[in-house]
Scaffold this motif. Structure first.
Motif, PDB file in Angstrom:
ATOM      1  N   TYR A  49       4.107   3.036  -4.178  1.00  0.00           N
ATOM      2  CA  TYR A  49       3.411   1.809  -3.803  1.00  0.00           C
ATOM      3  C   TYR A  49       4.037   1.200  -2.550  1.00  0.00           C
ATOM      4  O   TYR A  49       3.330   0.690  -1.677  1.00  0.00           O
ATOM      5  CB  TYR A  49       3.451   0.790  -4.939  1.00  0.00           C
ATOM      6  CG  TYR A  49       2.719   1.217  -6.190  1.00  0.00           C
ATOM      7  CD1 TYR A  49       1.559   1.961  -6.100  1.00  0.00           C
ATOM      8  CD2 TYR A  49       3.187   0.876  -7.441  1.00  0.00           C
ATOM      9  CE1 TYR A  49       0.894   2.361  -7.234  1.00  0.00           C
ATOM     10  CE2 TYR A  49       2.525   1.268  -8.583  1.00  0.00           C
ATOM     11  CZ  TYR A  49       1.380   2.009  -8.477  1.00  0.00           C
ATOM     12  OH  TYR A  49       0.723   2.399  -9.598  1.00  0.00           O
ATOM     13  N   LEU A  50       5.366   1.274  -2.454  1.00  0.00           N
ATOM     14  CA  LEU A  50       6.042   0.778  -1.248  1.00  0.00           C
ATOM     15  C   LEU A  50       5.568   1.540  -0.013  1.00  0.00           C
ATOM     16  O   LEU A  50       5.361   0.954   1.050  1.00  0.00           O
ATOM     17  CB  LEU A  50       7.558   0.905  -1.412  1.00  0.00           C
ATOM     18  CG  LEU A  50       8.372   0.422  -0.224  1.00  0.00           C
ATOM     19  CD1 LEU A  50       8.289  -1.072  -0.115  1.00  0.00           C
ATOM     20  CD2 LEU A  50       9.811   0.851  -0.343  1.00  0.00           C
ATOM     21  N   LEU A  51       5.353   2.852  -0.194  1.00  0.00           N
ATOM     22  CA  LEU A  51       4.846   3.660   0.925  1.00  0.00           C
ATOM     23  C   LEU A  51       3.481   3.153   1.391  1.00  0.00           C
ATOM     24  O   LEU A  51       3.230   3.022   2.592  1.00  0.00           O
ATOM     25  CB  LEU A  51       4.749   5.119   0.485  1.00  0.00           C
ATOM     26  CG  LEU A  51       4.187   6.103   1.500  1.00  0.00           C
ATOM     27  CD1 LEU A  51       5.120   6.232   2.659  1.00  0.00           C
ATOM     28  CD2 LEU A  51       3.959   7.447   0.871  1.00  0.00           C
ATOM     29  N   PHE A  52       2.586   2.816   0.428  1.00  0.00           N
ATOM     30  CA  PHE A  52       1.275   2.281   0.807  1.00  0.00           C
ATOM     31  C   PHE A  52       1.424   0.985   1.596  1.00  0.00           C
ATOM     32  O   PHE A  52       0.733   0.773   2.591  1.00  0.00           O
ATOM     33  CB  PHE A  52       0.416   2.026  -0.433  1.00  0.00           C
ATOM     34  CG  PHE A  52      -0.073   3.281  -1.090  1.00  0.00           C
ATOM     35  CD1 PHE A  52      -0.376   4.400  -0.342  1.00  0.00           C
ATOM     36  CD2 PHE A  52      -0.224   3.353  -2.462  1.00  0.00           C
ATOM     37  CE1 PHE A  52      -0.813   5.560  -0.943  1.00  0.00           C
ATOM     38  CE2 PHE A  52      -0.665   4.510  -3.069  1.00  0.00           C
ATOM     39  CZ  PHE A  52      -0.960   5.609  -2.312  1.00  0.00           C
ATOM     40  N   VAL A  53       2.321   0.105   1.142  1.00  0.00           N
ATOM     41  CA  VAL A  53       2.537  -1.170   1.840  1.00  0.00           C
ATOM     42  C   VAL A  53       2.986  -0.919   3.272  1.00  0.00           C
ATOM     43  O   VAL A  53       2.470  -1.530   4.223  1.00  0.00           O
ATOM     44  CB  VAL A  53       3.589  -2.015   1.093  1.00  0.00           C
ATOM     45  CG1 VAL A  53       3.936  -3.243   1.894  1.00  0.00           C
ATOM     46  CG2 VAL A  53       3.085  -2.416  -0.254  1.00  0.00           C
ATOM     47  N   LEU A  54       3.928   0.028   3.465  1.00  0.00           N
ATOM     48  CA  LEU A  54       4.459   0.262   4.803  1.00  0.00           C
ATOM     49  C   LEU A  54       3.402   0.868   5.714  1.00  0.00           C
ATOM     50  O   LEU A  54       3.317   0.515   6.899  1.00  0.00           O
ATOM     51  CB  LEU A  54       5.688   1.165   4.717  1.00  0.00           C
ATOM     52  CG  LEU A  54       6.844   0.558   3.928  1.00  0.00           C
ATOM     53  CD1 LEU A  54       7.976   1.539   3.790  1.00  0.00           C
ATOM     54  CD2 LEU A  54       7.329  -0.693   4.597  1.00  0.00           C
TER      55      LEU A  54
END
Lengths: 179, 105
Positions: free
Chosen positions: A34-39
């Motif tokens: 999910y952090l990857l999607f945010v970035l």
């Protein structure tokens, strides 16, 4: 609505939803994804602001480098199927209260403040200008922070290698103490 | 402005992302998830810097370069933090902050 506004709405919804999922998901590997999607959506916002170079840096360094580093360390330190215990309601309530009141205050201040833009002509930010500014000592030069950051990166690299090295530097005194 | 989006929208988005990161920092108990919350916070600050640079001072480059430096510092911080986390895991066999409560060994 123009296409710009639609893109901004999509990016902001993705950023908000996936950052909330990042901090509330009970499976650690999912939270990293999910952090990857945010970035990646943040890189999209940089493209919208016309900073192509910084969007590329965000994609390669954040989404490519840091997330991979985090995923590797997750694989080294925890079981994939392990679930976190749910946060206690007291802690979760008070943290949410602190976060929401802080966000409320900041948003009120932002809406209240009258921003005034400069009237000078905008600068075209291309690779040539960025490279020249990074290495010049003149008016728009950033050679000092550039050099400081390069020393910092070297120090961080050496520190990471020394700390994570297996065994680590053993002192003579501690060895005799262990025997 | 050519994008048709007010500056305030960017700032509000960055504020919400920042405080979601703060919430995660306060509630999480695993060191790696705390590190991820810190990454969220740093990222939201970058959005702020770039929006200010583009909307208020498009003739300057400060926001661009300082967010570049923030990204670099975040990378260095993540590398050192993960080295420390792996070292802690070797010594304590856990990275839960409540179980890692002694500095000496």
């Amino acid at each position: 609505m123009t296409s710009n506004q639609i893109m901004f709405a999509i990016f902001s919804v993705v950023i908000i939803v996936f950052s909330i999922l990042t901090v509330t998901s009970r499976k650690i590997l999912r939270s990293a994804v999910y952090l990857l999607f945010v970035l990646v959506s943040t890189a999209g916002l940089y493209f919208m602001l016309n900073y192509q170079f910084l969007a590329a840096v965000q994609l390669t360094l954040y989404a490519g480098g840091i997330v991979v580093l985090i995923i590797f360390s997750i694989l080294l330190t925890s079981h994939i199927n392990q679930k976190f215990e749910p946060v206690g309601w007291k802690k979760s309530l008070f943290s949410a209260l602190a976060a929401i009141s802080g966000a409320f205050l900041s948003i009120i201040t932002i809406l209240d403040y009258k921003f005034s833009a400069t009237t000078e002509a905008a600068k075209e930010v291309d690779m040539r200008l960025i490279g020249k500014s990074l290495l010049s000592v003149g008016n728009d030069g950033y050679v000092l922070p550039f050099e400081v950051i390069s020393v910092l990166l070297l120090a961080a690299m050496v520190a990471a290698v020394v700390i994570a090295k297996k065994g680590g530097p053993k002192k003579a005194g501690s060895q005799t103490l262990n025997q | 402005m050519n994008t048709g989006i007010p500056l305030q929208y960017f700032l509000i988005l960055a504020t919400m992302m920042f405080f979601v990161g703060v919430y995660g920092f306060l509630t999480r108990r695993n060191l790696i998830t705390i590190l991820m919350s810190v990454e969220l916070i740093l990222n939201s600050v970058n959005i702020n810097l770039l929006a200010f640079n583009r909307y208020l001072y498009p003739n300057k480059l400060e926001g661009l370069f300082f967010s570049l430096f923030v990204i670099t510092v975040a990378a260095a911080e993540a590398a050192v933090a993960i080295a420390i986390i792996i070292n802690i895991y070797r010594r304590f066999m856990t990275i839960n902050v409540e179980d890692v409560n002694e500095m000496k060994y």
